[in-house]
Enzyme design. Structure first.
Site, PDB file in Angstrom:
ATOM      1  N   ARG A 182       0.800  -1.228   0.000  1.00  0.00           N
ATOM      2  CA  ARG A 182       0.000   0.000   0.000  1.00  0.00           C
ATOM      3  C   ARG A 182       0.833   1.278   0.000  1.00  0.00           C
ATOM      4  O   ARG A 182       0.586   2.182  -0.789  1.00  0.00           O
ATOM      5  CB  ARG A 182      -0.898   0.070   1.250  1.00  0.00           C
ATOM      6  CG  ARG A 182      -2.210  -0.618   1.131  1.00  0.00           C
ATOM      7  CD  ARG A 182      -2.579  -1.158   2.477  1.00  0.00           C
ATOM      8  NE  ARG A 182      -1.598  -2.172   2.804  1.00  0.00           N
ATOM      9  CZ  ARG A 182      -1.695  -3.445   2.388  1.00  0.00           C
ATOM     10  NH1 ARG A 182      -2.741  -3.819   1.727  1.00  0.00           N
ATOM     11  NH2 ARG A 182      -0.745  -4.328   2.652  1.00  0.00           N
ATOM     12  N   THR A 183       1.772   1.373   0.919  1.00  0.00           N
ATOM     13  CA  THR A 183       2.434   2.671   1.111  1.00  0.00           C
ATOM     14  C   THR A 183       3.230   3.040  -0.130  1.00  0.00           C
ATOM     15  O   THR A 183       3.112   4.150  -0.655  1.00  0.00           O
ATOM     16  CB  THR A 183       3.327   2.625   2.368  1.00  0.00           C
ATOM     17  OG1 THR A 183       2.560   2.091   3.436  1.00  0.00           O
ATOM     18  CG2 THR A 183       3.824   4.002   2.733  1.00  0.00           C
ATOM     19  N   ARG A 205      11.115   3.796   3.551  1.00  0.00           N
ATOM     20  CA  ARG A 205      10.758   2.877   4.648  1.00  0.00           C
ATOM     21  C   ARG A 205      12.020   2.112   5.013  1.00  0.00           C
ATOM     22  O   ARG A 205      12.773   1.690   4.131  1.00  0.00           O
ATOM     23  CB  ARG A 205       9.665   1.913   4.194  1.00  0.00           C
ATOM     24  CG  ARG A 205       9.431   0.793   5.197  1.00  0.00           C
ATOM     25  CD  ARG A 205       8.233  -0.045   4.859  1.00  0.00           C
ATOM     26  NE  ARG A 205       6.998   0.709   5.077  1.00  0.00           N
ATOM     27  CZ  ARG A 205       5.783   0.175   4.969  1.00  0.00           C
ATOM     28  NH1 ARG A 205       5.651  -1.100   4.647  1.00  0.00           N
ATOM     29  NH2 ARG A 205       4.712   0.902   5.167  1.00  0.00           N
ATOM     30  N   LYS A 237      25.556  -3.810  -0.896  1.00  0.00           N
ATOM     31  CA  LYS A 237      27.032  -3.849  -0.935  1.00  0.00           C
ATOM     32  C   LYS A 237      27.616  -3.138   0.283  1.00  0.00           C
ATOM     33  O   LYS A 237      28.829  -2.978   0.387  1.00  0.00           O
ATOM     34  CB  LYS A 237      27.543  -3.145  -2.200  1.00  0.00           C
ATOM     35  CG  LYS A 237      27.019  -3.724  -3.490  1.00  0.00           C
ATOM     36  CD  LYS A 237      27.481  -2.833  -4.655  1.00  0.00           C
ATOM     37  CE  LYS A 237      26.630  -3.048  -5.883  1.00  0.00           C
ATOM     38  NZ  LYS A 237      26.760  -1.931  -6.831  1.00  0.00           N
ATOM     39  N   HIS A 285       4.684   5.790  11.668  1.00  0.00           N
ATOM     40  CA  HIS A 285       4.224   5.659  10.281  1.00  0.00           C
ATOM     41  C   HIS A 285       3.263   6.832  10.024  1.00  0.00           C
ATOM     42  O   HIS A 285       2.053   6.660   9.950  1.00  0.00           O
ATOM     43  CB  HIS A 285       3.516   4.313  10.105  1.00  0.00           C
ATOM     44  CG  HIS A 285       3.276   3.884   8.686  1.00  0.00           C
ATOM     45  ND1 HIS A 285       3.396   4.733   7.606  1.00  0.00           N
ATOM     46  CD2 HIS A 285       2.902   2.685   8.188  1.00  0.00           C
ATOM     47  CE1 HIS A 285       3.114   4.067   6.497  1.00  0.00           C
ATOM     48  NE2 HIS A 285       2.810   2.818   6.819  1.00  0.00           N
TER      49      HIS A 285
HETATM   50  N1   CP Z   1      -0.372   0.014   5.849  1.00  0.00           N
HETATM   51  C1   CP Z   1       0.837  -0.278   5.330  1.00  0.00           C
HETATM   52  O1   CP Z   1       1.846   0.316   5.709  1.00  0.00           O
HETATM   53  O2   CP Z   1       0.819  -1.247   4.367  1.00  0.00           O
HETATM   54  P1   CP Z   1       2.093  -1.722   3.536  1.00  0.00           P
HETATM   55  O3   CP Z   1       3.035  -2.390   4.518  1.00  0.00           O
HETATM   56  O4   CP Z   1       1.577  -2.654   2.488  1.00  0.00           O
HETATM   57  O5   CP Z   1       2.740  -0.494   2.953  1.00  0.00           O
END
Ligand code: CP
Length: 305
Positions: free
Chosen positions: A51-52, A101, A80, A129
């Site tokens: 999603r993100t 991320r 590396k 998040h």
């Molecule tokens: N909600 C969320 O962070 O989903 P993903 O891990 O798929 O990005």
């Protein structure tokens, strides 16, 4: 230059403005079609995502911009031994804004110190998040019409669930919020969040292991997955993973207008038999995520429709 590392980086007024912009994007998508023409978003995902990452990319494409990046750090020079700091210095030469991320808490903060472009934290370990929080707030506001006067239950892995930590921090700014923390003892909300956020802001909260006992008082039920990737011991994960499974039977205790949220991915914690219940809002939440990320990209790039 602004970054978004933590939801506290945004004032309440700025959050409300972002949600207003997202509402306008939903109502008038064509107005925003070219606002980021010639701008480039880099998505650097050192940890898996559906999603993100894809909602950020879809958001930038819907604003007329372009995207580049990697979805698996094994395909980058991190494999590396290149540091996050060096990776960011390099990628900020190629892009106008970066969403990243990383499994290590604080990696986006390190990135922001070296970056020549805005950094968006798309999830750092079990910490934060913030763009999921914007997604959650937009969904709550669209479904309930308000962000105050709410009793919100958080259920599942409250220890490692970074979306829970960020959303509790955001909700603590609004009036008359009651928090109900539902988890096994080993997955309770970390003490530092109770002390620094709930107690400090005078937020009423209770802790329980019994979902059915508190269900009838909830306006929002925020279900979460037990975060397998944060466990050191597989046996503990297996023992705890099915602590809560929301099904039709448990929904009998819920208010007629309770709203079920989940940041997704789900594993077992919401039975698919709930998906057609009008109170199940987790797929609407997914759609809202793209629109609020469009609003955020525009804000950090200082562009307007
Ligand atoms: N909600 C969320 O962070 O989903 P993903 O891990 O798929 O990005």
């Amino acid at each position: 230059m602004r970054h978004l590392l933590d939801i506290v980086d945004l004032s309440t007024e700025e959050i409300d403005e972002l949600l207003d912009t997202a509402d306008d994007i939903i109502a008038n998508p064509d107005k925003y079609r070219d606002v980021c023409k010639y701008k480039k978003l880099a998505t650097l995902f050192f940890e898996p995502s559906t999603r993100t990452r894809l909602s950020f990319e879809s958001a930038m494409l819907s604003l007329g911009g372009s995207v580049l990046g990697f979805s698996d750090s094994k395909n980058s020079s991190a494999s590396k031994g290149e540091s996050v700091a060096d990776t960011i210095r390099v990628v900020s030469c190629y892009s106008d804004i970066i969403a990243m991320r990383h499994p290590k808490e604080g990696a986006p903060l390190v990135a922001s110190m070296k970056s020549g472009v805005p950094i968006i934290n798309a999830g750092d370990g079990g910490h934060n998040h913030p763009t999921q929080t914007l997604t959650d707030l937009l969904t709550i506001r669209r479904e309930k019409g308000r962000l105050n006067n709410l009793t919100v239950g958080f259920c599942g892995d409250l220890k490692f669930g970074r979306t829970v930590h960020s959303l509790i921090s955001a909700l603590s700014r609004y009036e008359n919020i009651n928090i109900v923390l539902i988890s096994p003892d080993e997955l309770k909300l970390p003490s530092y969040i109770k002390k620094d956020v709930l107690v400090k802001n005078n937020i009423a909260y209770e802790e329980t292991e019994d979902l059915c006992a508190v269900m009838s008082k909830l306006d929002i039920l925020y279900m979460t997955r037990v975060q397998q990737e944060r466990f050191f011991n597989e046996a503990d994960y297996i023992r705890l993973k099915d602590s809560y499974i929301l099904d039709k039977e448990k929904m009998e205790y819920a208010k007629e207008d309770m709203c079920i949220l989940h940041p997704l991915p789900r594993v077992n914690e919401i039975s698919t038999e709930i998906d057609d219940d009008p109170r199940a809002c987790y797929f609407k939440q997914v759609a809202n995520g793209k629109n609020v990320r469009m609003a955020l990209i525009m804000k950090l790039l200082e562009v307007q429709a």
